[in-house]
Design a protein around this motif. Structure first.
Motif, PDB file in Angstrom:
ATOM      1  N   GLU A 320      74.407 -38.192  62.453  1.00  0.00           N
ATOM      2  CA  GLU A 320      75.066 -38.678  63.505  1.00  0.00           C
ATOM      3  C   GLU A 320      76.148 -39.836  62.977  1.00  0.00           C
ATOM      4  OE1 GLU A 320      74.587 -38.837  66.636  1.00  0.00           O
ATOM      5  OE2 GLU A 320      72.832 -37.432  66.568  1.00  0.00           O
ATOM      6  N   GLN A 321      76.329 -40.018  61.644  1.00  0.00           N
ATOM      7  CA  GLN A 321      77.511 -41.154  61.190  1.00  0.00           C
ATOM      8  C   GLN A 321      78.689 -39.883  60.490  1.00  0.00           C
ATOM      9  OE1 GLN A 321      76.205 -43.310  57.829  1.00  0.00           O
ATOM     10  NE2 GLN A 321      73.781 -43.462  58.908  1.00  0.00           N
ATOM     11  N   LYS A 322      79.912 -40.367  61.155  1.00  0.00           N
ATOM     12  CA  LYS A 322      80.925 -39.448  61.258  1.00  0.00           C
ATOM     13  C   LYS A 322      81.318 -38.976  60.072  1.00  0.00           C
ATOM     14  CE  LYS A 322      82.827 -40.765  65.952  1.00  0.00           C
ATOM     15  NZ  LYS A 322      84.102 -41.138  66.546  1.00  0.00           N
ATOM     16  N   SER A 323      80.912 -39.674  58.804  1.00  0.00           N
ATOM     17  CA  SER A 323      81.603 -39.358  57.479  1.00  0.00           C
ATOM     18  C   SER A 323      80.595 -38.481  56.785  1.00  0.00           C
ATOM     19  CB  SER A 323      81.569 -40.733  56.767  1.00  0.00           C
ATOM     20  OG  SER A 323      80.273 -41.406  56.501  1.00  0.00           O
ATOM     21  N   ILE A 324      79.301 -37.785  57.521  1.00  0.00           N
ATOM     22  CA  ILE A 324      78.472 -37.205  56.789  1.00  0.00           C
ATOM     23  C   ILE A 324      78.468 -36.110  57.413  1.00  0.00           C
ATOM     24  CG2 ILE A 324      75.998 -36.895  56.111  1.00  0.00           C
ATOM     25  CD1 ILE A 324      76.101 -40.023  55.786  1.00  0.00           C
ATOM     26  N   LYS A 325      78.593 -34.776  56.735  1.00  0.00           N
ATOM     27  CA  LYS A 325      78.258 -33.438  57.435  1.00  0.00           C
ATOM     28  C   LYS A 325      77.159 -32.747  56.786  1.00  0.00           C
ATOM     29  CE  LYS A 325      82.153 -34.213  59.778  1.00  0.00           C
ATOM     30  NZ  LYS A 325      82.041 -34.304  61.089  1.00  0.00           N
ATOM     31  N   GLU A 326      76.850 -33.119  55.484  1.00  0.00           N
ATOM     32  CA  GLU A 326      75.884 -32.411  54.608  1.00  0.00           C
ATOM     33  C   GLU A 326      74.834 -33.424  54.119  1.00  0.00           C
ATOM     34  OE1 GLU A 326      76.924 -28.158  53.413  1.00  0.00           O
ATOM     35  OE2 GLU A 326      78.158 -29.531  52.450  1.00  0.00           O
ATOM     36  N   VAL A 327      73.832 -33.216  53.500  1.00  0.00           N
ATOM     37  CA  VAL A 327      72.606 -33.858  52.887  1.00  0.00           C
ATOM     38  C   VAL A 327      72.117 -32.991  51.861  1.00  0.00           C
ATOM     39  CG1 VAL A 327      70.680 -35.283  53.140  1.00  0.00           C
ATOM     40  CG2 VAL A 327      72.207 -35.023  54.966  1.00  0.00           C
ATOM     41  N   SER A 328      72.184 -33.810  50.594  1.00  0.00           N
ATOM     42  CA  SER A 328      71.546 -33.031  49.514  1.00  0.00           C
ATOM     43  C   SER A 328      70.257 -34.096  48.995  1.00  0.00           C
ATOM     44  CB  SER A 328      72.544 -32.941  48.218  1.00  0.00           C
ATOM     45  OG  SER A 328      71.806 -32.576  47.126  1.00  0.00           O
ATOM     46  N   ILE A 329      69.067 -33.520  48.982  1.00  0.00           N
ATOM     47  CA  ILE A 329      67.979 -34.172  48.648  1.00  0.00           C
ATOM     48  C   ILE A 329      67.481 -33.958  47.194  1.00  0.00           C
ATOM     49  CG2 ILE A 329      65.553 -34.687  49.144  1.00  0.00           C
ATOM     50  CD1 ILE A 329      67.372 -35.322  51.323  1.00  0.00           C
ATOM     51  N   GLN A 330      67.453 -35.335  46.647  1.00  0.00           N
ATOM     52  CA  GLN A 330      66.628 -35.016  44.956  1.00  0.00           C
ATOM     53  C   GLN A 330      65.331 -35.951  45.203  1.00  0.00           C
ATOM     54  OE1 GLN A 330      69.609 -36.486  42.326  1.00  0.00           O
ATOM     55  NE2 GLN A 330      70.860 -34.698  42.805  1.00  0.00           N
ATOM     56  N   VAL A 331      64.564 -35.688  44.214  1.00  0.00           N
ATOM     57  CA  VAL A 331      63.237 -36.567  43.989  1.00  0.00           C
ATOM     58  C   VAL A 331      63.234 -36.791  42.450  1.00  0.00           C
ATOM     59  CG1 VAL A 331      60.892 -36.562  44.339  1.00  0.00           C
ATOM     60  CG2 VAL A 331      61.875 -35.658  46.208  1.00  0.00           C
ATOM     61  N   ALA A 332      63.270 -38.024  42.209  1.00  0.00           N
ATOM     62  CA  ALA A 332      63.116 -38.478  40.725  1.00  0.00           C
ATOM     63  C   ALA A 332      64.362 -37.607  40.116  1.00  0.00           C
ATOM     64  CB  ALA A 332      62.012 -38.309  40.083  1.00  0.00           C
ATOM     65  N   GLY A 333      65.548 -37.329  40.745  1.00  0.00           N
ATOM     66  CA  GLY A 333      66.421 -36.772  40.132  1.00  0.00           C
ATOM     67  C   GLY A 333      66.440 -35.202  39.939  1.00  0.00           C
ATOM     68  N   GLU A 334      65.536 -34.801  40.661  1.00  0.00           N
ATOM     69  CA  GLU A 334      65.185 -33.348  40.567  1.00  0.00           C
ATOM     70  C   GLU A 334      65.402 -32.724  42.146  1.00  0.00           C
ATOM     71  OE1 GLU A 334      64.778 -31.423  38.019  1.00  0.00           O
ATOM     72  OE2 GLU A 334      64.880 -33.352  36.668  1.00  0.00           O
ATOM     73  N   SER A 335      65.860 -31.416  42.044  1.00  0.00           N
ATOM     74  CA  SER A 335      66.140 -30.892  43.435  1.00  0.00           C
ATOM     75  C   SER A 335      65.353 -29.544  43.831  1.00  0.00           C
ATOM     76  CB  SER A 335      67.394 -30.710  43.827  1.00  0.00           C
ATOM     77  OG  SER A 335      68.236 -30.151  42.665  1.00  0.00           O
ATOM     78  N   GLU A 336      64.606 -29.152  42.667  1.00  0.00           N
ATOM     79  CA  GLU A 336      64.020 -27.815  42.744  1.00  0.00           C
ATOM     80  C   GLU A 336      62.615 -27.964  43.474  1.00  0.00           C
ATOM     81  OE1 GLU A 336      65.288 -25.080  41.783  1.00  0.00           O
ATOM     82  OE2 GLU A 336      67.125 -26.278  41.185  1.00  0.00           O
ATOM     83  N   PHE A 337      62.682 -28.078  44.813  1.00  0.00           N
ATOM     84  CA  PHE A 337      61.469 -27.892  45.535  1.00  0.00           C
ATOM     85  C   PHE A 337      61.772 -27.037  46.975  1.00  0.00           C
ATOM     86  CE2 PHE A 337      63.506 -31.440  47.754  1.00  0.00           C
ATOM     87  CZ  PHE A 337      63.897 -32.188  46.974  1.00  0.00           C
ATOM     88  N   VAL A 338      60.348 -26.912  47.582  1.00  0.00           N
ATOM     89  CA  VAL A 338      60.870 -25.779  48.764  1.00  0.00           C
ATOM     90  C   VAL A 338      60.222 -26.864  50.088  1.00  0.00           C
ATOM     91  CG1 VAL A 338      60.769 -23.826  47.343  1.00  0.00           C
ATOM     92  CG2 VAL A 338      58.777 -24.790  48.265  1.00  0.00           C
ATOM     93  N   ASN A 339      60.343 -26.170  51.091  1.00  0.00           N
ATOM     94  CA  ASN A 339      59.599 -26.570  52.361  1.00  0.00           C
ATOM     95  C   ASN A 339      58.528 -25.826  52.387  1.00  0.00           C
ATOM     96  OD1 ASN A 339      60.295 -24.109  53.488  1.00  0.00           O
ATOM     97  ND2 ASN A 339      62.079 -24.784  54.737  1.00  0.00           N
TER      98      ASN A 339
END
Length: 360
Positions: A320-339
């Motif tokens: 909803e903020q105009k400057s943001i188009k995509e979001v990258s999620i990390q947990v404790a610096g790691e991004s290897e997880f699934v839904n």
């Protein structure tokens, strides 16, 4: 873009554009960028570009047998049982004037009747007739006198629903209201004031009921909480609330998601545990925001699994903020997880073209 021709009236015959956006939120995403059939523009080149964008090749707009699809998806803003204005994606016939059709589908007793999701109702009074003209990003909607026959408590909801439905289209930024050709400076029943320049998303939706001592020291953000119908189905509900101007808006938005909704008497909830927090400042670069959470973000789920509803709340709120188009999620610096469907969320996630698609 250079101006090629000023004030031209163009009649467009346009079709819908199917987009194959990120599928992490479920359902096919489909966007319509074609304007109403009779539209006034101030830039002929802009019109031609929007025409090209709204007309996919035969393979994109056809089924496996090569026949053109006869329905499309459109996000409308309807009222739920708690009185919230909520985006809902419905299926409707392809038309030459999608913005006009979207308005028609907001009328009670109209074509929306067979498409209404469980627990939702249309926002405009039965029998309301409208027409629309778009000029330089401003949509002027002219309503018949039936428009004035709404309940007082629905007044703000009507303004928000019409505004947010029409600003789903790229060609519309603001919405003006007229009745029988007479411009309205306020709504006709309870005198809710209307902006002379037209209403926009910046005016908010489902405004937070809490009072704030220093309005001048705050700014608005819109966050998405979860609503639930009588059948136990969850859906995303946008709520506009206020944050301290001195705070980073991304960090403050995440804090609002964790804090949860102020509407204690409603069915709105947040799935975020109270100890969820960012472990470092967000990084925003070229429309991509990278968020590094603590491990509490995954608590309550299977190991390495991030709830799709939580992910969607984050993505919808931040984009909803105009400057943001995509979001990258990390947990404790790691991004290897699934839904929960086993789909990787290692790659950046963009905003879905259609929200709350469970009924289609």
């Amino acid at each position: 873009m250079s101006k090629k021709k000023q004030t031209v009236v163009v009649t467009l015959i346009a079709s819908s554009l199917l987009l194959s956006g990120c599928g992490l939120f479920g359902g096919e995403e489909q966007a319509q960028v074609d304007p109403p059939q009779d539209v006034t523009y101030t830039d002929e080149e802009e019109v031609l570009q929007e025409w090209d964008a709204g007309n996919p090749g035969e393979e994109e707009g056809a089924d496996q047998e090569g026949e053109a699809a006869d329905t499309t998806l459109q996000t409308l803003y309807l009222i739920d049982n708690d009185g919230f204005v909520v985006p809902q994606t419905v299926e409707m016939p392809i038309t030459n004037s999608v913005a006009q059709q979207a308005l028609d589908y907001l009328v009670a007793g109209g074509p929306i009747t067979q498409e209404l999701p469980e627990g939702f109702r249309a926002v405009l009074p039965e029998g309301t007739v409208s027409s629309i003209d778009v000029n330089e990003g401003v949509a002027t909607v002219d309503f018949s006198t039936e428009f004035t026959q709404y309940m007082e408590e629905d007044e703000k909801r009507i303004v928000q629903a019409v505004t947010w439905t029409l600003t789903e289209f790229d060609s519309i930024d603001r919405v003006k209201f007229t009745v029988n050709g007479n411009e309205q400076t306020e709504m006709p029943v309870a005198s809710f004031p209307l902006d002379d320049a037209g209403m926009s998303r910046a005016d908010g939706i489902n405004l937070d009921s809490r009072s704030f001592a220093d309005i001048t020291g705050t700014s608005q953000v819109t966050v998405y909480y979860l609503g639930q119908n009588d059948e136990g189905q969850y859906y995303q509900v946008p709520v506009t609330t206020r944050i301290d101007k001195s705070l980073d808006p991304v960090t403050a938005t995440i804090a609002k998601l964790v804090e949860g909704p102020a509407y204690t008497s409603s069915n709105l909830v947040s799935e975020f545990l109270t100890d969820v927090e960012l472990v470092e400042a967000p990084i925003v670069e070229d429309g991509l925001v990278t968020l590094n959470f603590n491990e509490a973000l995954l608590a309550g789920n299977e190991e390495g699994v991030l709830s799709s509803r939580m992910l969607q709340s984050i993505v919808l709120s931040l984009t909803e903020q105009k400057s943001i188009k995509e979001v990258s999620i990390q947990v404790a610096g790691e991004s290897e997880f699934v839904n929960e469907n086993g789909e990787s969320v290692a790659e950046p996630v963009s905003r879905p073209e259609n929200v709350n698609t469970s009924g289609v």
